[in-house]
Design an enzyme around this catalytic site. Structure first.
Site, PDB file in Angstrom:
ATOM      1  N   SER A  11       5.418  -0.172  -7.152  1.00  0.00           N
ATOM      2  CA  SER A  11       4.032  -0.541  -6.829  1.00  0.00           C
ATOM      3  C   SER A  11       3.743  -2.017  -7.076  1.00  0.00           C
ATOM      4  O   SER A  11       2.627  -2.475  -6.862  1.00  0.00           O
ATOM      5  CB  SER A  11       3.046   0.325  -7.612  1.00  0.00           C
ATOM      6  OG  SER A  11       3.116   0.015  -8.979  1.00  0.00           O
ATOM      7  N   CYS A  12       4.724  -2.763  -7.482  1.00  0.00           N
ATOM      8  CA  CYS A  12       4.579  -4.190  -7.775  1.00  0.00           C
ATOM      9  C   CYS A  12       4.691  -4.999  -6.482  1.00  0.00           C
ATOM     10  O   CYS A  12       5.693  -4.917  -5.778  1.00  0.00           O
ATOM     11  CB  CYS A  12       5.657  -4.588  -8.779  1.00  0.00           C
ATOM     12  SG  CYS A  12       6.055  -6.315  -8.865  1.00  0.00           S
TER      13      CYS A  12
END
Length: 118
Positions: free
Chosen positions: A12-13
């Protein structure tokens, strides 16, 4: 390149996704490691810290909620304690982290990534 490119990432980065896209687009082979499910070992952490130019400032996310909630003084920790802490709380690490040979790239850094093509 004498050693493989190891790409420590978290899905999710945003910076991780941009870095992964760059690696794929440029055909750089890499070994992907989920930073939280398969964090760096103490030996890998030691190697990373040896490659830094700014020590903990380069590798640790000191402004993160996780770091602030721990209320610790890094100067009071031994290396073993620091590595154990990171192993317990891998969210303390900035991301993504790429290692290859004796080189380290932290965060999405296009200029540094281009050294992988040399």
């Amino acid at each position: 390149m004498d050693r493989p490119v190891i790409f420590y990432t978290y899905p999710s980065c945003t910076s991780c996704r941009k870095t992964k896209e760059w690696l794929k687009k440029n055909g750089v082979p890499y070994i992907e490691r989920h930073l939280f499910k398969n964090p760096p070992t103490p030996k890998e952490l030691k190697s990373m810290f040896e490659m830094t130019t700014m020590g903990t400032d380069e590798l640790l996310s000191k402004r993160s909620h996780t770091f602030k909630s721990l209320d610790i003084n890094l100067d009071e920790l031994t290396l073993t304690q620091l590595f154990d802490l990171i192993n317990e709380e891998p969210r303390l690490l900035r991301r993504p982290i790429i290692t290859y040979g004796d080189h380290l790239i932290v965060g999405y850094n296009k200029e540094a990534l281009e050294t992988l093509l040399a």
